[in-house]
Design an enzyme around this catalytic site. Structure first.
Site, PDB file in Angstrom:
ATOM      1  CB  ALA A   1      19.931 -13.854  -1.398  1.00 46.30           C
TER       2      ALA A   1
ATOM      3  CB  SER B   1      13.736 -17.898 -11.155  1.00 43.89           C
ATOM      4  OG  SER B   1      13.470 -16.448 -10.933  1.00 43.89           O
ATOM      5  CE  LYS B   2      20.023 -16.415  -7.153  1.00 39.89           C
ATOM      6  NZ  LYS B   2      21.515 -16.243  -6.396  1.00 39.89           N
ATOM      7  NE  ARG B   3      14.646 -12.724 -12.994  1.00 42.65           N
ATOM      8  CZ  ARG B   3      15.454 -13.291 -13.347  1.00 42.65           C
ATOM      9  NH1 ARG B   3      16.664 -12.883 -12.905  1.00 42.65           N
ATOM     10  NH2 ARG B   3      15.399 -14.493 -14.025  1.00 42.65           N
ATOM     11  CG  ASP B   4       9.531 -17.572  -9.990  1.00 48.62           C
ATOM     12  OD1 ASP B   4       9.191 -16.356 -11.076  1.00 48.62           O
ATOM     13  OD2 ASP B   4       9.630 -18.590 -10.080  1.00 48.62           O
TER      14      ASP B   4
END
Ligand code: GLU
Length: 513
Positions: free
Chosen positions: A17, A265-268
């Site tokens: 994404a 980050s993407k995970r945040d």
């Protein structure tokens, strides 16, 4: 520099994404292009097949389209395979173009062929601390500089890579429109791989430079993470003899975690409870689902406004900018050098502002599906748009998202079945049943049910009785709403009408007596 038409590009890799930081990069490119009456290109950088994620390209196109970032050339919604005279716009489809340029560098001894296997490289890394393939080490490696049979080996089909020959001891200056001159010594650069025979594809660096040149890109506006690559890119432009038309660089500051500690980050997002992607994404490769701004109820205009101000600002305190205002006001000089903290609460604030700017009718339209799910299509049709719009208008100030409307106005559609404990404790007094009984009589006798008439009748009546205004009105509110909340009482009675108002007070009297 030159007075070519401004041409910028957004060049994402379809590896998942599109992160919100990438969206901001696309936005700044777009604002810059529009402001200069230039072109905004979209090129897909898909030379690393190991990182390819199915659906990512379609996702990028959909996200930009949703946000109103229009693409003039390249891959876009209207032309999924690209439009314009400089195609193809997907790097994997440009294979045949790149080899010519790799060959040019090889012929001019600005690059060389290397055969070192991953195992050999790994062994060298173990042997030599901080090993890098460069002027100091290339002489002991397996390449065309050290092996006289290199040509035959290539012809015999042995796998190879092409590496860029970086001369040592040179200060390379990158002029950055945001940061000024950034100087890096070539000794810290390694001989980057430009091409791999295994997939007949160039790496990012070569493809990026060749494409930016062939596509006539005048300004490269991209994330700060690419700043360390910029000196290499400058050297490549020079090696090809394209210095005159080398694009100008602008490296955008990072988006930081809300506490400022490190890159967002993407995970945040899902860890901290807010989206970091424009749209929801179902990753087929690893099965993960990431939440998106669109699905969380954001307006694209709010997301654009929010992102525009993450790293750029104008003098003065204007915060609300339409896309046209952003285009008129944007400037790279006002992009900050330091990272921008991602303030999710501010994002909500923007959505709140944009929701207030919508007409009640528009909001009613957006609210309708939620209402239909709660009450059924028929019931909603019976209520009618006009009334829904009126109700929405009464409570919209209290919400940031359409999805929050129901919570704020459900009692205007359905009578309370329960009464909030806390409100009762605080606001339902010993005398409240008596007050309500008497109020009922006043209400029943009331002919004119308008806001003003009720106000002019009920308030003087309370005063004449010597009751506390707050005490009576709060109890009345509990009867109508089921809790101590909601818009002005005469707005509520206006929506409910006389019969329903009276009915609710009677029911409450029965239940709470
Ligand atoms: N493909 C690179 C990326 O995904 C583009 C970097 C650039 O704009 O040069 O970030």
């Amino acid at each position: 520099m030159d007075n070519r038409r401004v041409r910028v590009r957004f060049a994402p890799s379809p590896t998942g994404a599109l992160h919100i930081g990438g969206v901001r990069t696309a936005l700044y490119n777009y604002l810059f292009a529009r402001q200069h009456d230039g072109d905004m290109l979209l090129r897909i950088e898909d030379t690393d097949s190991t990182r390819f994620v199915p659906g990512a390209e379609a996702y990028i196109i959909e996200a930009l389209d949703w946000l109103g970032i229009k693409i003039d050339e390249g891959i876009c919604k209207e032309a999924p395979d690209g439009k314009g005279d400089h195609g193809p716009y997907r790097q994997s489809e440009r294979r045949d173009i790149y080899w010519k340029y790799v060959k040019q560098l090889l012929d001019e001894h600005k690059a060389y062929v290397a055969f070192d296997t991953p195992e050999q490289l790994e062994a060298k890394r173990k042997e030599i601390p901080n090993f890098q393939y460069d002027a100091t080490t290339r002489g002991m490696m397996d390449n065309s500089l050290t092996c006289v049979h290199a040509k035959e080996r290539v012809e015999n089909g042995e796998p190879f890579v092409v590496r860029f020959l970086v001369d040592p001891d040179e200060d390379i200056v990158v002029h950055d429109l945001i940061r000024g001159d950034v100087t890096i010594n070539s000794n810290i650069l390694d001989d980057k791989v430009l091409y791999k025979s295994s997939d007949r594809l160039p790496t990012y660096h070569l493809a990026n430079i060749v494409d930016d040149h062939l596509m006539g890109i005048t300004h490269v506006i991209r994330g700060e993470e690419w700043l360390p690559s910029a000196p290499l890119h400058v050297l490549l432009y020079r090696a090809f003899g394209w210095e005159d038309t080398m694009p100008q660089f602008a490296h955008l500051p990072l988006l930081l975690k809300p506490d400022g500690n490190g890159k967002l980050s993407k995970r945040d997002g899902d860890r901290l409870g807010f989206p970091v992607f424009p749209l929801e994404f179902h990753n087929e490769k690893d099965g993960s689902v990431s939440s998106g701004y669109r699905e969380s109820g954001y307006y694209p205009e709010a997301v654009i406004n929010f992102l525009a101000l993450l790293g750029w600002h104008v003098s003065g305190d204007q915060e609300i900018f339409s896309m046209d205002e952003l285009i008129a006001n944007f400037s790279l000089e006002r992009v900050s050098k330091s990272g921008a903290k991602f303030d999710y609460e501010k994002g909500k604030w923007f959505n709140h502002q944009y929701l207030q700017m919508r007409s009640n009718e528009q909001l009613a339209e957006e609210f309708r599906p939620i209402l239909e799910a709660k009450l059924g299509e028929k019931a909603v049709a019976k209520i009618g748009n006009e009334k829904i719009a009126k109700i929405v208008g009464l409570v919209k100030e209290r919400v940031s998202f359409v999805s929050e409307l129901w919570e704020q106005c459900n009692f205007l559609f359905v009578a309370p079945e329960e009464y909030d404990e806390k409100s009762l404790k605080k606001r339902w007094k010993e005398d409240s049943p008596k007050h309500m009984k008497e109020l009922l009589a006043v209400l029943k006798a009331q002919k004119d049910w308008s806001y003003e008439a009720l106000d002019a009748t009920v308030l003087p009546w309370i005063e004449a009785q010597g009751y506390g205004l707050g005490i009576v009105m709060n109890a009345f509110r509990i009867c109508l709403v089921g809790a101590a909340r909601g818009p002005h009482i005469w707005d509520i009675t206006g929506i409910l009408g006389k019969d329903e108002t009276i009915r609710r007070v009677e029911v409450a009297l029965k239940k709470l007596a």
